[in-house]
Design an enzyme around this catalytic site. Structure first.
Site, PDB file in Angstrom:
ATOM      1  CG  ASP A  35      -2.317   0.524   0.911  1.00 13.32           C
ATOM      2  OD1 ASP A  35      -2.423   1.363   0.008  1.00 13.32           O
ATOM      3  OD2 ASP A  35      -3.284   0.131   1.603  1.00 13.32           O
ATOM      4  CD1 TRP A  84      -5.051   3.174  -2.859  1.00 13.48           C
ATOM      5  CD2 TRP A  84      -4.109   5.153  -2.397  1.00 13.48           C
ATOM      6  NE1 TRP A  84      -4.487   3.081  -1.616  1.00 13.48           N
ATOM      7  CE2 TRP A  84      -3.904   4.295  -1.306  1.00 13.48           C
ATOM      8  CE3 TRP A  84      -3.616   6.451  -2.335  1.00 13.48           C
ATOM      9  CZ2 TRP A  84      -3.208   4.688  -0.158  1.00 13.48           C
ATOM     10  CZ3 TRP A  84      -2.939   6.849  -1.197  1.00 13.48           C
ATOM     11  CH2 TRP A  84      -2.744   5.975  -0.135  1.00 13.48           C
ATOM     12  N   GLY A  85      -3.717   4.539  -8.078  1.00 11.36           N
ATOM     13  CA  GLY A  85      -3.558   5.290  -9.323  1.00 11.36           C
ATOM     14  C   GLY A  85      -2.655   6.506  -9.196  1.00 11.36           C
ATOM     15  CG  ASP A  88      -9.531   2.061  -0.962  1.00 16.28           C
ATOM     16  OD1 ASP A  88      -8.512   2.074  -1.689  1.00 16.28           O
ATOM     17  OD2 ASP A  88      -9.488   1.874   0.268  1.00 16.28           O
TER      18      ASP A  88
END
Ligand code: GLA
Length: 581
Positions: A163, A197-198, A218
């Site tokens: 993450d 997340w791009g 998300d």
């Protein structure tokens, strides 16, 4: 003795070298096509992850029960193999800095849990973060990359989701590369899932670094979020392929916030987009309807198709959408008729839109598990609100195109604008310079209307464009497409160069933005960056020795595809007819 032919050949060689020096290093630096393609994700990874349904409420018991249910439900045998614990399994680091699992929730430890999972023919995954903390505030891997990779390998981890919280301004490409290299250095095959997340455009560098990359925020278990994510991921289609995949996030199927119609759309479009299929529901208490959706083997087969080419939206008539995905069987296409609106809609797929020859094709409905017959040229059906009809369409007589005999052998491709003036070319009898518009593509997906030959794209039916015009130059030959577009030619390994002038057709004025890309046998060899309406033509001149599949892609820069009338003006190749390249 130097003949004119030899001088011409020499000059051409120098130009090719210049072209290679000018273009290739910059392109390959940022787009090493699949340097991390180590064989562990040749098709999109499939499995289960704890986050969507259980958030931080994870435990050894939950994971064991889930593993058992994956086997009993048939999900393992359908391909769902990775069992991934998301955030909250980790609580601290010991005095050596080694990561420590929550001993209350995982009393037997992670190595024992990995054994439990492996004994059931499944694979084991964990979650971490490249920053100092995970999104839930647990210890992150920053500064512990090699140590954590070694720990995971010792435990028997096969998949790591990494993450991007608490990243304190890190450079994502560099940091994920560091982590990916640390995993590779363990010698254990481990899938790395990049989760920015791009942020920082992971589609540009993800395949050099890991195996899948989140393209969006998300997911939540709500229809509006699903629609938004579909929109954001679909425009990245060009970036996914064997070894590296766009990841529009994990599945919400079965979590209760959407209808079964919407969940079938979720499954269908994830399969069309060649997305990882990571279930996120409670598989121990799964309804029959949920099981039927997750276990639809015909839809899974599309997701896992060996060709690995994500779908493009090839027709969008007021939100009646036709998506098309080429398959390893080159005579077939996976097609999704998607109705995102709140009213029933009749949607038609025509063979021209999906790049198969006019005539008969077999239509199979992958949700009804039924053939709809052999039909000519197009197929129309009613699609319920928020629904998707998913089809496999197989042409009944398909001839793969190859480079035919030359149509215009006289002139070589135009050299770059800044090249020295060429000596008068002397035709080598074995060299031909066909325009692509005179060759049959093996595949052509186009955003609006069909790809046009020698005129611009008029967005509607065949032949509705105008003279190809870039800046103030008109061209009599070329391809007129509309983003998102994907056109392919089989060069048979016999061509040495490709040339074209590219840009947005002058008819859109200052409007429109698009990126032009050229792929050679799966490797990106040219990326124009964003080109805008009103710009002068950009000359492209590339070496393509030995290349079989030449792929011309025009991608929208954002979801906005308006005015993206993209011209491959004068697109042509230099090929030998005696078989050499
Ligand atoms: C981020 C990720 C999610 C999930 C959570 C866990 O939001 O994008 O997929 O992993 O963190 O905290």
């Amino acid at each position: 003795m130097t003949t004119r032919t030899q001088r011409t050949t020499l000059l051409f060689g120098v130009i090719l070298l210049l072209a290679a020096v000018c273009y290739l290093p910059t392109q390959f630096n940022s787009f090493a096509a699949s340097a991390r393609d180590d064989g562990v994700a040749r098709t999109p990874p499939m499995g289960w992850n704890s986050w969507n349904r259980f958030k931080c409420d994870v435990s050894e018991r939950l994971i064991q029960n889930t593993a058992d249910a994956l086997v009993a439900s048939g999900m393992r045998d359908a391909g769902y193999q990775y069992v991934v614990i998301d955030d909250c399994w980790q609580v601290a680091r010991d005095s050596n800095g080694t990561i420590v699992a929550d001993w209350k929730r995982f009393p037997s430890g992670m190595a024992a849990l990995a054994d439990y999972i492996h004994a059931r023919g499944l694979k084991f995954g964990l979650y971490t973060d490249v920053g100092s903390k995970t999104c839930q505030g647990r210890p992150g891997s920053l500064g512990h990359e090699a140590q954590d990779a070694a720990t995971y390998a010792r435990w028997g981890v096969d998949y790591v989701k990494v993450d991007w919280c608490y990243n304190d301004g890190l450079d994502a490409q560099a940091q994920y590369k560091l982590f990916g290299d640390a995993l590779a250095a363990t010698g254990r095959p481990i899938v790395m899932s990049i989760c920015t997340w791009g942020k920082q455009n992971p589609w540009d560098w993800g395949s050099d670094t890991g195996h899948l990359w989140r393209t969006t925020r998300d997911i939540t278990d709500r229809w509006p979020t699903l629609l938004q994510i579909i929109r954001e991921n679909a425009v990245r289609a060009y970036a996914g392929g064997p070894g590296g995949w766009n990841d529009p996030d994990m599945l919400e199927i079965g979590n209760g916030g959407m209808t079964d119609v919407e969940y079938r759309t979720h499954m269908s479009l994830w399969a069309m987009m060649a997305a990882p299929l990571i279930a996120g529901n409670d598989v121990v208490r799964m309804s029959a309807a949920t099981r039927d959706i997750l276990l639809n083997s015909e839809v899974i087969a599309i997701d896992q198709d060996a060709r690995g080419t994500p779908a493009l939206i090839v027709h969008d008539d007021n939100n009646r959408q036709v998506w098309s995905r080429p398959l390893a069987d080159s005579s077939a296409r996976a097609v999704a008729l998607f109705n995102p609106t709140d009213k029933s809609a009749k949607i038609t797929v025509s063979w021209a839109d999906i790049g198969i020859a006019p005539g008969n094709a077999l239509v199979r409905d992958l949700w009804a598990h039924a053939d709809r017959g052999v039909v000519a040229d197009s197929f129309t059906t009613t699609v319920e609100p928020h629904g998707t009809v998913m089809l496999k369409i197989t042409a009944q007589s398909y001839v793969a195109a190859t480079v035919p005999d030359p149509v215009n052998p006289s002139a070589p491709p135009a050299p770059p604008a800044d090249a020295p003036p060429a000596a008068a070319p002397v035709a080598d009898p074995n060299v031909r310079y066909p325009y692509l518009s005179d060759l049959a593509p093996t595949f052509a997906d186009n955003g609006l209307g069909p790809m046009e030959l020698n005129i611009s794209n008029g967005e509607g039916g065949t032949g509705d464009g105008h003279a190809l015009t870039l800046g103030s130059t008109q061209y009599s030959k070329g391809l007129g497409v509309h983003a998102p577009s994907d056109v392919r030619y089989d060069l048979g390994g016999t061509c040495s160069a490709f040339a074209a002038d590219i840009g947005l057709d002058a008819e859109v004025g200052q409007n429109g933005t698009a990126v032009f890309q050229i792929w050679a046998d799966g490797a990106l060899i040219y990326d124009s960056g964003a080109l805008h309406g009103g710009m002068a033509p950009v000359p492209v001149y590339l070496a393509v020795p030995g290349v079989h599949e030449l792929r011309l892609v025009v991608a929208p820069v954002d979801w906005v595809v308006d005015y993206a009338h993209a011209d491959w003006a004068n697109a042509r190749v230099e090929c030998r007819v005696d078989g050499a390249s």
